[in-house]
Design a protein around this motif. Structure first.
Motif, short mmCIF file in Angstrom:
data_model
loop_
_atom_site.label_atom_id
_atom_site.label_comp_id
_atom_site.label_asym_id
_atom_site.label_seq_id
_atom_site.Cartn_x
_atom_site.Cartn_y
_atom_site.Cartn_z
N GLU A 543 -17.11 -14.68 -4.03
CA GLU A 543 -18.05 -15.60 -4.66
C GLU A 543 -18.41 -16.76 -3.71
N GLN A 544 -19.60 -17.33 -3.91
CA GLN A 544 -20.10 -18.38 -3.04
C GLN A 544 -19.18 -19.60 -3.03
N ASP A 545 -18.66 -20.01 -4.20
CA ASP A 545 -17.81 -21.21 -4.24
C ASP A 545 -16.49 -20.99 -3.48
N PRO A 559 -9.75 -12.81 10.36
CA PRO A 559 -8.94 -12.02 9.43
C PRO A 559 -8.19 -12.90 8.43
N TYR A 560 -7.71 -14.06 8.89
CA TYR A 560 -6.96 -14.96 8.01
C TYR A 560 -7.89 -15.60 6.99
N THR A 561 -9.07 -16.02 7.44
CA THR A 561 -10.05 -16.60 6.52
C THR A 561 -10.44 -15.60 5.44
N ALA A 562 -10.62 -14.35 5.84
CA ALA A 562 -10.97 -13.29 4.87
C ALA A 562 -9.84 -13.07 3.87
N GLN A 563 -8.60 -13.11 4.35
CA GLN A 563 -7.43 -12.97 3.46
C GLN A 563 -7.42 -14.08 2.41
N LYS A 564 -7.61 -15.32 2.88
CA LYS A 564 -7.58 -16.46 1.96
C LYS A 564 -8.70 -16.35 0.92
N ALA A 565 -9.87 -15.93 1.38
CA ALA A 565 -11.01 -15.80 0.46
C ALA A 565 -10.72 -14.75 -0.62
N GLU A 566 -10.17 -13.62 -0.21
CA GLU A 566 -9.86 -12.55 -1.17
C GLU A 566 -8.81 -13.02 -2.17
N LEU A 567 -7.81 -13.74 -1.69
CA LEU A 567 -6.74 -14.22 -2.56
C LEU A 567 -7.26 -15.25 -3.56
N LEU A 568 -8.04 -16.22 -3.10
CA LEU A 568 -8.57 -17.25 -3.99
C LEU A 568 -9.57 -16.67 -4.97
N SER A 569 -10.29 -15.64 -4.56
CA SER A 569 -11.21 -14.97 -5.47
C SER A 569 -10.45 -14.35 -6.64
N TYR A 570 -9.26 -13.88 -6.36
CA TYR A 570 -8.41 -13.35 -7.44
C TYR A 570 -7.82 -14.47 -8.29
N GLU A 571 -7.31 -15.50 -7.62
CA GLU A 571 -6.61 -16.57 -8.34
C GLU A 571 -7.54 -17.40 -9.22
N ARG A 572 -8.84 -17.45 -8.90
CA ARG A 572 -9.78 -18.24 -9.71
C ARG A 572 -9.85 -17.71 -11.13
N ASN A 573 -9.50 -16.45 -11.34
CA ASN A 573 -9.52 -15.86 -12.67
C ASN A 573 -8.13 -15.64 -13.25
N ASN A 574 -7.12 -16.10 -12.53
CA ASN A 574 -5.73 -15.87 -12.94
C ASN A 574 -5.19 -17.07 -13.72
N ASP A 682 -10.64 -25.99 0.55
CA ASP A 682 -11.04 -27.06 -0.37
C ASP A 682 -11.05 -26.48 -1.79
N LEU A 683 -9.91 -26.54 -2.45
CA LEU A 683 -9.78 -25.93 -3.77
C LEU A 683 -10.66 -26.61 -4.82
N SER A 684 -11.08 -27.84 -4.55
CA SER A 684 -11.95 -28.54 -5.51
C SER A 684 -13.36 -27.96 -5.52
N ALA A 685 -13.71 -27.16 -4.51
CA ALA A 685 -15.05 -26.56 -4.46
C ALA A 685 -15.17 -25.32 -5.34
N ILE A 686 -14.03 -24.82 -5.82
CA ILE A 686 -14.02 -23.57 -6.59
C ILE A 686 -14.21 -23.87 -8.07
N GLU A 687 -15.07 -23.09 -8.72
CA GLU A 687 -15.25 -23.19 -10.17
C GLU A 687 -14.19 -22.32 -10.84
N TRP A 688 -13.08 -22.96 -11.17
CA TRP A 688 -11.95 -22.21 -11.73
C TRP A 688 -12.29 -21.71 -13.12
N LYS A 689 -12.23 -20.41 -13.31
CA LYS A 689 -12.73 -19.80 -14.54
C LYS A 689 -11.94 -20.22 -15.78
N GLN A 690 -10.65 -20.51 -15.61
CA GLN A 690 -9.86 -20.86 -16.79
C GLN A 690 -10.23 -22.23 -17.35
#
Length: 692
Positions: A543-545, A559-574, A682-690
């Motif tokens: 996701e863009q955010d 590779p590390y940036t991609a890992q973090k993005a994939e992980l945060l994309s999962y955690e935003r809905n967890n 920058d975790l504040s940039a993410i629209e946390w779904k919960q």
């Protein structure tokens, strides 16, 4: 009663590369128009040849579907006065919809009462709407267009006829001086004009006139013809989907034939023979069952098999001339050394502000050497890489590459091996052009990957420094493709090198620009790569955010940036991550109010302050080590250890206390923790779904 609809655009021969996209546009736009026009239909088929684009709509309704639409008016408090009478606003609203106040009903929308009316839109006859299909024809876009005669319409090729039918009725319209009719035309040499009675006759009527309108049927005819020929001759024709598609779009009625050439030409490098056949003549190379190239080729004629042997002889004659030229170029090239061609590079300009190809090779070599040092290559690999960089462009002045430009790099490898160069270096010369397309094959060797990255970085940094930044669809130097290639290589090889360090390396090679120009170019280059990283991450459904969050500080190690993005994309809905997210984001929000300051333990007033500080020191040490190892999951888990101490800190302490020393100390603590979090994202940039 439902009727079929046919629209056919008859053209001068379209370039093969235009056909597929134009056919897709035609069917997509037709489908969209019928749906938006509320005209029911059973199905839509599309057809294409070099001379025509067509759609056949099966069982189109004779009338639009009538529509009952609910129209919202003003709020009830505006529509009625205090006595309950309808106001001018209500009366005006109903009149505008062709209704009266007697048709009003009231509904609540988000707790507010509004007045509504139901409006019926009666469907019009389909035949009255179908002339609008002419707008679809004129809206088709091509990569290159032309005007002809005194016409203002820009199109890939001139329109020569248009067939347009609704059942047995002609759909009337005119485009570029050509009127629609019920006539179509068969094969240019084997067919004639045909008057269509109804749309359903279209495909069969054209087949009688030596036109196979369905491209998939034409393609299968070619495949079947080649399989039959291969079976008869006991050889095989390698699959080539790209060439097969091109040939399919070059013919209206395919007939496969087999030709031959003098076996002596097999002494040429296989790539030269294959390129001569494919690129210039659109022939399919032929191989033996054990994979050796044979002195045969498969061609496709646009017509039937009448006098096919005459056609074969003509094609053999043309190919003979091509191969004779190739042999001459090859033999002439072998008379010169690699150094001879390298010296020629000094007289070939790469770009006016960036110097010659020889200058570019020097920069590529410097970047490859520095990159090799970063990767700590062994001595042999380092030596092979540097040599590959030094000779990576030597084949550009050769006769063979001048004649067959697509062989650049491939001929370089062949000539390098002929000259006695190391196999690894020669292979890297061929591979350094990869990927040729954004999603194409990557270099398979480390040497090839390093020289590829060096070459592409130099081109990107140099062009942007010279002000040649891609705009819109204009990208003459292919910078977007090359940047994507760099990022894909970094990711595939998992190099622990940040994009920023590579950009710095590339920028250092240009002394001809002022410091101000260098700073500006460095900023623009970083932004350019950031856009490419964003594009690649979006391609993996990030996701863009989340992308903005992981790119907050820098692009970093891909590779590390991609890992973090994939992980945060999962955690935003967890939902289980919610306590951690809330704690860390709260720190980021408060820390924005201060600048870095020194933390003093002697100023702490509460146990929770001390606990948070002690945890921070422990986390910082562990996080730094994990971060260096680029373990995204463990790094985030380590930051997560701060969550409970942060919650306790905010529960038992007022950050913005009146005591200035305590306030500054607490803000300093939060600032240091925030710096650690920002290092990850920058975790504040993410629209946390919960939160919703």
């Amino acid at each position: 009663m439902a009727k079929d609809v046919l629209i056919e655009i008859g053209l001068e021969e379209l370039p093969a590369r235009f056909v597929n996209n134009a056919e897709k546009q035609l069917i997509d736009k037709t489908e969209e128009w019928f749906n938006q026009s509320r005209i029911a239909y059973e199905s839509i088929l599309s057809f294409s040849t070099p001379r025509r684009l067509a759609v056949l709509v099966r069982e189109a309704a004779e009338k639009q579907t009538s529509l009952e639409e609910e129209i919202k008016g003003p709020a009830l408090k505006i529509a009625q006065d205090e006595e309950g009478n309808w106001t001018k606003a209500a009366i005006g609203f109903t009149k505008g919809q062709g209704k009266t106040v007697d048709d009003i009903y009231i509904k609540d929308v988000k707790g507010i009462s509004y007045i509504f009316v139901t409006k019926q839109i009666i469907g019009e006859p389909t035949r009255a709407l179908l002339p609008e299909l002419s707008q679809i024809i004129t809206s088709i876009q091509f990569s290159k267009s032309m005007r002809w005669g005194e016409q203002t319409l820009r199109y890939a090729r001139p329109i020569r006829w248009m067939a347009a039918l609704f059942g047995d009725e002609i759909i009337p319209f005119e485009i570029a001086g050509v009127s629609s009719s019920n006539r179509t035309f068969g094969h240019r040499f084997l067919g004639e004009a045909v008057t269509l009675e109804v749309p359903a006759d279209y495909e069969a009527a054209l087949e009688k006139q030596s036109v196979i309108a369905d491209p998939e049927k034409r393609k299968q005819m070619i495949v079947d013809g080649m399989e039959a020929a291969a079976s008869n001759h006991d050889f095989y024709i390698p699959e080539d989907s790209e060439l097969l598609q091109e040939v399919t779009n070059l013919v209206e009625y395919p007939s496969v034939f087999i030709g031959s050439f003098n076996p002596s030409y097999l002494n040429l490098p296989p790539d030269v023979l294959i390129t001569s056949m494919k690129e210039h003549q659109r022939y399919f190379p032929v191989k033996s069952m054990d994979g050796k190239l044979l002195p045969y080729f498969a061609g496709v004629r646009n017509g039937d098999d009448y006098a096919l042997q005459t056609v074969v002889k003509g094609n053999e004659k043309v190919l003979r001339a091509r191969l004779s030229d190739a042999q001459f170029f090859y033999e002439e090239d072998q008379k010169q050394s690699i150094d001879f061609y390298l010296e020629k590079l000094q007289r070939i300009v790469f770009q006016e502000k960036l110097g010659t190809i020889a200058d570019k090779v020097r920069r590529i070599t410097a970047i490859a050497k520095a990159l090799s040092d970063m990767l700590e290559l062994d001595g042999e690999t380092l030596s092979n890489t540097i040599r590959a960089a030094e000779i990576c462009k030597f084949d550009l002045p050769t006769n063979m590459v001048n004649e067959f430009t697509k062989l650049q790099g491939i001929i370089g490898e062949t000539y390098a091996l002929n000259a006695g160069e190391n196999k690894a270096s020669a292979r890297a010369v061929a591979e350094h052009y990869l990927p040729v397309q954004a999603d194409g094959e990557l270099p398979q060797t480390v040497e090839g990957a390093i020289v590829s990255v060096a070459d592409k970085l130099d081109t990107i940094a140099g062009c942007i420094s010279a002000g040649l930044i891609p705009t819109g669809s204009q990208d003459p130097y292919g910078l977007r493709r090359q940047a994507t290639g760099v990022l894909r290589i970094l990711n595939a090889y998992e190099w622990d090198i940040s994009v920023e360090s590579l950009l710095d390396l590339a920028e250092q090679q240009y002394d001809q620009f002022s410091e101000t120009e260098k700073v500006q170019a460095r900023t623009e280059t970083a932004q350019f790569f950031r856009h490419r990283v964003t594009y690649l991450l979006k391609e993996t459904s990030i996701e863009q955010d989340v992308i903005e969050a992981v790119l907050y500080n820098k692009i970093g190690v891909i590779p590390y940036t991609a890992q973090k993005a994939e992980l945060l994309s999962y955690e935003r809905n967890n939902p289980d991550f919610k306590p951690v997210q809330e704690a860390l984001v709260r720190v980021l929000n408060l820390a924005a109010k201060t600048e870095e300051m020194t933390i003093s333990e002697s100023v702490f007033k509460t146990e929770s302050e001390q606990k948070l500080y002690d945890t921070y020191l422990s986390v910082e040490k562990a996080y730094t080590k994990i971060n260096q190892q680029q373990e995204a999951r463990n790094a985030l888990d380590e930051l997560g250890r701060l969550a409970q101490p942060i919650h306790d800190f905010f529960d038992y302490n007022m950050v913005m206390t009146d005591d200035e020393a305590v306030r500054r100390n607490r803000l300093a603590l939060l600032h240091n923790i925030a710096s650690l979090i920002y290092d990850y994202a920058d975790l504040s940039a993410i629209e946390w779904k919960q939160h919703f």
